[in-house]
Design a protein around this motif. Structure first.
Motif, PDB file in Angstrom:
ATOM      1  N   HIS A   6       3.497   5.774  -2.656  1.00  0.00           N
ATOM      2  CA  HIS A   6       3.099   7.406  -2.040  1.00  0.00           C
ATOM      3  C   HIS A   6       3.657   7.746  -0.734  1.00  0.00           C
ATOM      4  O   HIS A   6       3.102   7.032   0.177  1.00  0.00           O
ATOM      5  N   TRP A  30       4.954   4.015   4.105  1.00  0.00           N
ATOM      6  CA  TRP A  30       4.463   4.693   2.643  1.00  0.00           C
ATOM      7  C   TRP A  30       3.265   3.759   2.365  1.00  0.00           C
ATOM      8  O   TRP A  30       3.280   2.518   2.872  1.00  0.00           O
ATOM      9  N   CYS A  68       4.309  10.619  -4.819  1.00  0.00           N
ATOM     10  CA  CYS A  68       5.542   9.919  -4.929  1.00  0.00           C
ATOM     11  C   CYS A  68       6.535  11.041  -5.296  1.00  0.00           C
ATOM     12  O   CYS A  68       6.534  11.636  -6.550  1.00  0.00           O
ATOM     13  N   CYS A 109      10.916   6.627  -7.815  1.00  0.00           N
ATOM     14  CA  CYS A 109       9.814   5.808  -7.091  1.00  0.00           C
ATOM     15  C   CYS A 109       9.868   4.309  -7.248  1.00  0.00           C
ATOM     16  O   CYS A 109       9.203   3.546  -6.568  1.00  0.00           O
ATOM     17  N   SER A 143      -1.850  12.426  -2.679  1.00  0.00           N
ATOM     18  CA  SER A 143      -0.755  11.742  -2.513  1.00  0.00           C
ATOM     19  C   SER A 143       0.279  12.112  -3.252  1.00  0.00           C
ATOM     20  O   SER A 143       0.044  12.150  -4.364  1.00  0.00           O
TER      21      SER A 143
END
Length: 753
Positions: A611, A601, A638, A654, A636
């Protein structure tokens, strides 16, 4: 172990019974199961098909007459009492809507209400013996724990598990048994009884019987057969008859639901003057052609279908959806049964229904619920010909969406492919069988461009459900002595029944990365996620914002602006943004998880979180003819559970490098005011357009249904304001309605200025 028929008392046993009757554990049987006051004069049995010895339709004999119980107000507590009447310790479940087939005779009990602690069913409340407003389509069944009450010996229980039943049916071709092409569509009918396979005497055999047999074998209909040829052949062979007197109505989902007569063991004059019954079946569109191209062409029904299945891992199963007023919607499971399910299956070119599913077992739909309380005789050509009630918003919810599992023809495709080297049968390197008339030869598949769609076909072909992953590098899975790559260039749409139907190199093998290190592999799963965008929210929240450039530095770093922004006079000026909220629901049967692990990530300083996916959605502005004029660069994402249904808990967030994903029954909300939640339309000229949002566009993560991942809206832009309307999931409309949508508002592309 205590000997059967002996009941022993002990202080500990008495204490245990007292605890159970006080509410500890499951409801207990009476202290002495051989003495059940109130049950005298009653007899009990389990009947119906398909079932095990510990489950079935509950039947009670009273005053010499057998009858059933209505499922109205039936509960697990009532099932506990009835299972104990039958000699089992407790119930593990119960069924409604005649799952084990409709019974006959009286409906003895209705609105049966038990607490679960009663010693006899006569102690439960009901409308009274024989007082019912139900039909046999509402007969209740029980699923008992396969554990007998100690010392239970009751002549009131009629043991029916050893009665003769037809367990399976097959067709034996007249010639070429063992070398037959698959699927077998014509031959002698053979039924599997508890003592083996037997044939059926054709005396009194009817087209209705053939219809039921073909349905069991996965074929939608039957046709006439040349019986003279088979009778001539029968004179030269010996036959073993086990069944005669078959009297089907043609509406049954299984032969065991028809009235049957079995030959006695000492009956020597079997089928005098008769011959073995012969059946010829008509295969559905998916199974009529030999070449993959013809298969794909013939799989499309004549005219537009008004019924479809969604969300199933295998052919012939899924959530039932019907087309009404140009819009697809679901069917409420109220009164949903095998006969209605069989009408759906045959309409779609499969056999009769193996199972009628309720409670959104194939995932929840989104949008309209069109039908409720569907009642079919089984003879209807379409579900729309069955009686039904139109639905209103308060009648049903998508948690009650009906589904089906249909009988399919046996094609043997699962024998042409296998997995090796995995930790379980659901994963491994893909090996395919090649070779014509010679001995079979097994080999590997080149991993070039192998992905989720190709893996979906492999998992379906093997009967292993969905594809979690399609792997291009499989050196860590040992294939034993198999080292030759025999297939390359595989390209699938994801809907094929076998890899043979996918495009691939014919005889020449071309692999950019040779060797066994980079060969194709799969990881399969019985469940998968299913993402849908809340299209109405997009329509409600869309607006235009002119955002100053000095507020867009973070967005520019993440490539969230059109390419022309690079030549702008920073920090002066502005960009025109079409903003809207994006609410993505997971209505599947498994959590949606990012393809990449936590180790890969990417941390984004501007947004302050990791993300997990580089490409999760595409935001595009298209002309009516499909030309892209602007795109959202939301590179991107999350993923987290922003909100969930009432009975579902959040699992992903997140913040603080938490786990990412979307739980089943939850949704991830990206509000319109979040950075990059937009399309840069600075360079778009006034005109009529289509706003398109596509979730999981590169199929990086497996889903049960990719056809519902796109959303479209009509857009009208006059250079100052924008109107977004008619937003809908890409497959929510009929084909004709979609064509009207794309033409709206009747302008051609050269009129866009």
């Amino acid at each position: 172990m205590r000997p059967v028929g002996v009941w022993q008392w002990s202080p500990w046993g008495l204490l245990l019974c007292l605890l159970c009757s006080s509410g500890w554990g499951s409801p207990s049987p009476s202290a002495n199961p051989e003495k059940r006051p109130g049950s005298e004069g009653l007899r009990f049995r389990l009947a119906g098909y398909p079932r095990k010895p510990s489950e079935g339709r509950v039947e009670i004999q009273r005053a010499g007459e057998w009858g059933t119980i209505c499922d109205d107000d039936f509960t697990l507590q009532a099932a506990h009492v009835l299972c104990r009447e039958l000699g089992f310790t407790e119930a593990t479940g119960w069924t409604h809507s005649a799952k084990y087939g409709p019974g006959t005779g009286r409906i003895w009990l209705d609105n049966l209400s038990c607490s679960g602690t009663e010693q006899s069913v006569t102690e439960c409340a009901s409308r009274g013996w024989g007082n019912s407003d139900c039909t046999h389509d509402e007969d209740a069944g029980v699923i008992c724990k396969d554990e007998r009450l100690p010392g239970f010996s009751d002549s009131n229980v009629i043991e029916v598990e050893h009665q003769l039943q037809v367990e399976e049916v097959r067709l034996r071709p007249a010639v070429g048994w063992g070398r037959r092409p698959l699927p077998v569509t014509e031959g002698l009918v053979e039924v599997r009884l508890p003592d083996g396979w037997s044939q059926v005497c054709d005396k009194g055999w009817s087209a209705h019987n053939s219809h039921v047999v073909c349905g069991m074998l996965g074929f939608p209909s039957e046709k006439r057969v040349n019986t003279a040829f088979y009778r001539l052949l029968a004179q030269r062979q010996q036959h073993s008859f086990g069944l005669h007197g078959v009297a089907c109505l043609g509406t049954e989902a299984h032969l065991s639901l028809c009235p049957l007569e079995f030959y006695r063991a000492n009956d020597t004059a079997r089928c005098p003057g008769g011959a073995p019954a012969v059946v010829s079946c008509v295969p559905g569109p998916l199974y009529t052609a030999s070449s993959s191209q013809k298969k794909q062409q013939q799989s499309k029904p004549q005219g537009e279908a008004r019924v479809r299945l969604k969300g199933g891992a295998h052919p012939g199963e899924g959530r039932v959806e019907v087309l009404k007023a140009g819009t697809w919607g679901t069917v409420c499971d109220r009164k949903w049964d095998l006969q209605a399910a069989s009408v759906v299956c045959r309409e779609l070119g499969f056999g009769s229904a193996r199972e009628a599913l309720s409670g959104a077992r194939m995932g929840q739909g989104m949008g309209a619920i069109h039908l409720s309380e569907v009642r079919c005789s089984g003879q209807e050509p379409s579900l729309w010909k069955c009686s039904h009630k139109n639905i209103t918003a308060e009648d049903c919810s998508h948690s009650q969406d009906a589904g089906v599992r249909c009988n399919l023809p046996y094609t043997g495709v699962e024998t042409k492919i296998r997995l090796s080297g995995g930790r379980s049968r659901h994963e491994g390197r893909v090996e395919v069988q090649t070779g014509g008339s010679g001995p079979p030869r097994w080999g590997l598949i080149c991993g070039d461009d192998w992905g989720t769609l190709e893996a979906m076909v492999v998992c379906r072909q093997l009967g292993l459900g969905y594809a979690n992953h399609g792997l291009q590098e499989t050196w860590y899975w040992d294939s034993g002595n198999i080292t030759e790559v025999v297939m390359s260039g595989v390209r699938c749409t994801g809907t094929e029944l076998s890899l043979d139907q996918c495009a691939h190199h014919s005889t020449h093998i071309s692999c950019k990365r040779p060797g066994t290190r980079f060969t194709a592999g799969v990881i399969c799963s019985e469940t998968a996620s299913d993402l849908l965008l809340h299209s109405a929210l997009v329509q409600e929240t869309a607006y235009i914002e002119d955002r100053p450039l000095h507020m867009l530095y973070c967005a520019a770093e993440e490539n969230c602006l059109a390419s022309s922004a690079r030549s702008a006079n920073w920090p002066y000026g502005h960009r025109r943004l079409l903003r809207f909220s994006s609410q993505i629901h997971n209505l599947g049967r498994a959590d949606f998880r990012p393809k990449a692990g936590r180790h890969s990530w990417v941390w984004h300083e501007c947004h302050g979180h990791y993300h997990s996916m580089d490409i999760f959605t595409h935001y595009d502005i298209l002309t009516p003819n499909g030309t892209k004029v602007a795109e959202g660069h939301k590179a991107s994402f999350c993923l987290e559970d922003t909100e969930c249904q009432e009975d579902v808990s959040k699992r992903y967030e997140c913040a603080n490098f938490g786990e990412q994903g979307i739980t089943v029954g939850c949704w991830d909300l990206y509000r319109h005011d979040i950075d990059c939640q937009w399309i840069d339309i600075t360079d778009v000229k006034p005109g009529n357009y289509i706003l398109q949002v596509v979730i999981n566009p590169n199929f990086e993560v497996a889903e049960s249904d990719f056809t519902n991942n796109a959303m479209k809206c009509n857009c009208k832009y006059d250079g100052h304001r924008i109107w977004v309307h008619n937003c809908h999931i890409g497959d929510a409309f009929s084909e004709e309605a979609n064509r009207r949508f794309e033409r709206y508002p009747g302008q051609t592309s050269n009129q866009i200025v």
